[in-house]
Scaffold this active site. Structure first.
Site, PDB file in Angstrom:
ATOM      1  N   CYS A  59      -3.090  36.555 -60.221  1.00 13.38           N
ATOM      2  CA  CYS A  59      -2.853  35.104 -60.371  1.00 13.38           C
ATOM      3  C   CYS A  59      -2.407  34.717 -61.800  1.00 13.38           C
ATOM      4  CB  CYS A  59      -4.114  34.349 -59.953  1.00 13.38           C
ATOM      5  SG  CYS A  59      -5.643  35.005 -60.562  1.00 13.38           S
ATOM      6  N   GLU A 164      -3.307  29.004 -58.124  1.00 16.39           N
ATOM      7  CA  GLU A 164      -3.137  30.192 -57.309  1.00 16.39           C
ATOM      8  C   GLU A 164      -2.369  29.797 -56.061  1.00 16.39           C
ATOM      9  OE1 GLU A 164      -2.270  33.152 -56.536  1.00 16.39           O
ATOM     10  OE2 GLU A 164      -3.856  33.787 -57.890  1.00 16.39           O
TER      11      GLU A 164
END
Length: 294
Positions: A59, A164
């Site tokens: 991420c 994310e």
């Protein structure tokens, strides 16, 4: 002939993918292309960079939008008018962006500018910065790229949220994770100072440590940044290696809340409060960026 054409097409795709990854900090999509080509017999061996363990997609965009004076107070540092003059709210911090990190110095603490993406002092140039935006906490003491910084140059990366992405059908939807009770997140970080031998110019760079995701983040991704408790900041900055390593754990589920964000986050040129809200606009999708090194 057919194989030669396939090989030429593959190399064009490799170049395009690597240029796009470098431009957007999107990880290493060229590895997937390499593996497909290897199975077709166009290339042999492992993808470039795979031997370094730098091809794991995890991420990587984050936010820091609180006022500078509040930030200084939260971190317990003196107000710096020079930083205050250039500081601005950020809603889409990406690899190679310049940001602020907190470090220990001469018995006190200071906020200093640093570039997102760690460059080791021995590196010839800055080209590897986007590949080292994160370090896996499980192996940080063993990897040559991070072990010395872990022992000697730990820092805190202030943030008030991170993004994310989750695939939903054919689209990837961004989500913004932020403190459940508001305020600041303190990511565990490492920093290095790289020096350009040609010009003598020194550049401070940093990486964020990652760990296994908690249940909240785990709905979207299996990794997350290491979030330090406020009372553990001192131990992280100046404690022993063993003491610091004991802090590299997954945050409790109640620490973070999550909401859908705008797909405009996928474009690094977008940097405004509207990114924190879901929009119906169709925008270019973005790959997850918080990376880990195995």
């Amino acid at each position: 002939m057919a194989r030669a054409v396939a090989k030429a097409v593959f190399w064009n795709q490799m170049v395009d993918a690597r240029m796009r990854a470098r431009r957007e900090g999107a990880g290493a999509p060229h590895v997937d292309l390499w593996e497909r080509a290897r199975r077709r017999g166009c290339v042999k061996g492992r993808a470039p960079g795979a031997e370094w363990g730098m091809v794991v997609r995890v991420c990587g965009r984050y936010t820091l939008a609180i006022e500078y004076q509040e930030l200084a107070e939260e971190l317990g540092v003196d107000f710096d008018p020079v930083i205050a003059e250039v500081y601005r709210a950020r809603y889409n911090i990406a690899p190679t962006d310049g940001m602020l990190v907190l470090r220990e110095k001469e018995g006190g603490r200071e906020l200093v500018p640093a570039r997102f993406g760690l460059v080791n002092f021995w590196a010839k140039d800055l080209s590897g910065a986007a590949r080292q935006i994160n370090a896996r906490s499980e192996t940080v003491r063993d990897k040559p790229a991070f072990r010395d910084a872990f022992e000697r140059r730990r820092c805190v990366v202030p943030a008030d949220g991170f993004y994310e992405w989750k695939r939903e059908g054919r689209a990837r939807t961004p989500f913004w994770f932020h403190p459940s009770e508001g305020g600041l997140l303190r990511f565990a970080g490492l920093y290095e100072t790289w020096k350009d031998k040609a010009t003598g110019h020194a550049l401070r760079t940093f990486a964020i440590l990652t760990t296994a995701a908690n249940d909240v983040v785990g709905e979207i991704h299996d990794r997350m940044p290491v979030v330090l408790d406020k009372e553990h900041v001192g131990l992280w900055l100046s404690g022993s290696g063993e003491e610091a390593y004991s802090l590299l754990r997954t945050a409790d589920n109640g620490v973070l809340s999550v909401q859908r964000a705008s797909r405009r986050v996928g474009n690094v040129r977008n940097d405004d409060p509207g990114l924190l809200r879901e929009s119906g606009e169709e925008e270019e999708e973005e790959m997850p960026l918080f990376r880990g090194v195995r």
